[in-house]
Scaffold this motif. Structure first.
Motif, PDB file in Angstrom:
ATOM      1  N   ASP A  53      -4.743   8.371   0.338  1.00 32.69           N
ATOM      2  CA  ASP A  53      -4.559   7.919   1.711  1.00 32.69           C
ATOM      3  C   ASP A  53      -4.440   6.395   1.740  1.00 32.69           C
ATOM      4  O   ASP A  53      -5.079   5.696   0.947  1.00 32.69           O
ATOM      5  N   LYS A  54      -3.654   5.873   2.654  1.00 35.65           N
ATOM      6  CA  LYS A  54      -3.438   4.427   2.783  1.00 35.65           C
ATOM      7  C   LYS A  54      -4.764   3.687   2.972  1.00 35.65           C
ATOM      8  O   LYS A  54      -4.959   2.601   2.432  1.00 35.65           O
ATOM      9  N   THR A  76       0.098   4.204  -2.419  1.00 37.42           N
ATOM     10  CA  THR A  76      -0.211   5.490  -1.807  1.00 37.42           C
ATOM     11  C   THR A  76       0.569   6.595  -2.511  1.00 37.42           C
ATOM     12  O   THR A  76       0.017   7.639  -2.855  1.00 37.42           O
ATOM     13  N   ILE A  87      -6.420   3.157  -0.390  1.00 38.09           N
ATOM     14  CA  ILE A  87      -5.734   2.081  -1.122  1.00 38.09           C
ATOM     15  C   ILE A  87      -6.166   0.719  -0.579  1.00 38.09           C
ATOM     16  O   ILE A  87      -6.505  -0.194  -1.346  1.00 38.09           O
ATOM     17  N   SER A 116       0.829  -1.215   0.000  1.00 34.94           N
ATOM     18  CA  SER A 116       0.000   0.000   0.000  1.00 34.94           C
ATOM     19  C   SER A 116       0.857   1.257   0.000  1.00 34.94           C
ATOM     20  O   SER A 116       0.450   2.290  -0.534  1.00 34.94           O
ATOM     21  N   GLU A 117       2.065   1.194   0.571  1.00 28.26           N
ATOM     22  CA  GLU A 117       2.954   2.360   0.572  1.00 28.26           C
ATOM     23  C   GLU A 117       3.334   2.760  -0.861  1.00 28.26           C
ATOM     24  O   GLU A 117       3.452   3.939  -1.177  1.00 28.26           O
TER      25      GLU A 117
END
Length: 152
Positions: free
Chosen positions: A141-142, A135, A145, A131-132
């Motif tokens: 925003d995480k 993102t 995602i 997710s990083e």
């Protein structure tokens, strides 16, 4: 004509998987049936150029040029109109008429492949893209995602 709920697309491919005799011939074809509001989401064919012809109805089509421009080229196609999607470019189709749409797609490969963008990014069978990474790529925003990853 197709009988289904709005937003449906039925895809009937004819490629080397269905007809092995197409092997090495460099061609395939697909029939696309769109119900009202049907969408063929953004996707790409890594090994083929696609030529699409509308047989019945009205279809909004679009393709995104490659970097650095990433320009969207769109057109509404009506019966008899043709549009070409070059190999590897992201493209889509959407029924914008009041009835069903029937189209024929011809591809310059017996095995054109298809990569549906949302599935490739948010749903990988073995492991999710971190997710990083998404993102940063989508500037979201995480939590958004992770919500999208759950949907796919």
């Amino acid at each position: 004509m197709i009988s289904s709920s709005p937003g449906f697309i039925y895809h009937t491919p004819v490629n080397v998987a269905q007809i092995p005799g197409l092997n090495t011939l460099g061609i395939s074809i697909a029939r696309l049936d769109f119900s009202t509001s049907g969408v063929n989401p953004p996707h790409t064919h890594p090994r083929a150029t696609e030529m699409l012809m509308v047989l019945d109805g009205s279809l909004h089509v679009g393709s995104v040029t490659s970097n650095p421009g990433n320009r969207l080229i769109t057109k509404v196609l009506n019966k008899g109109d043709v549009f070409v999607f070059p190999v590897g470019l992201v493209h889509f189709q959407r029924n914008v008429g009041t009835g069903d749409v029937v189209a024929i797609a011809t591809l310059s490969s017996q095995n054109p492949g298809v990569i549906t963008i949302a599935n490739a990014v948010f749903r990988t069978p073995n492991q999710l893209i971190p997710s990083e990474v998404l993102t940063r790529a989508f500037q979201l925003d995480k939590n958004v995602i992770e919500f999208l990853q759950e949907k796919f």
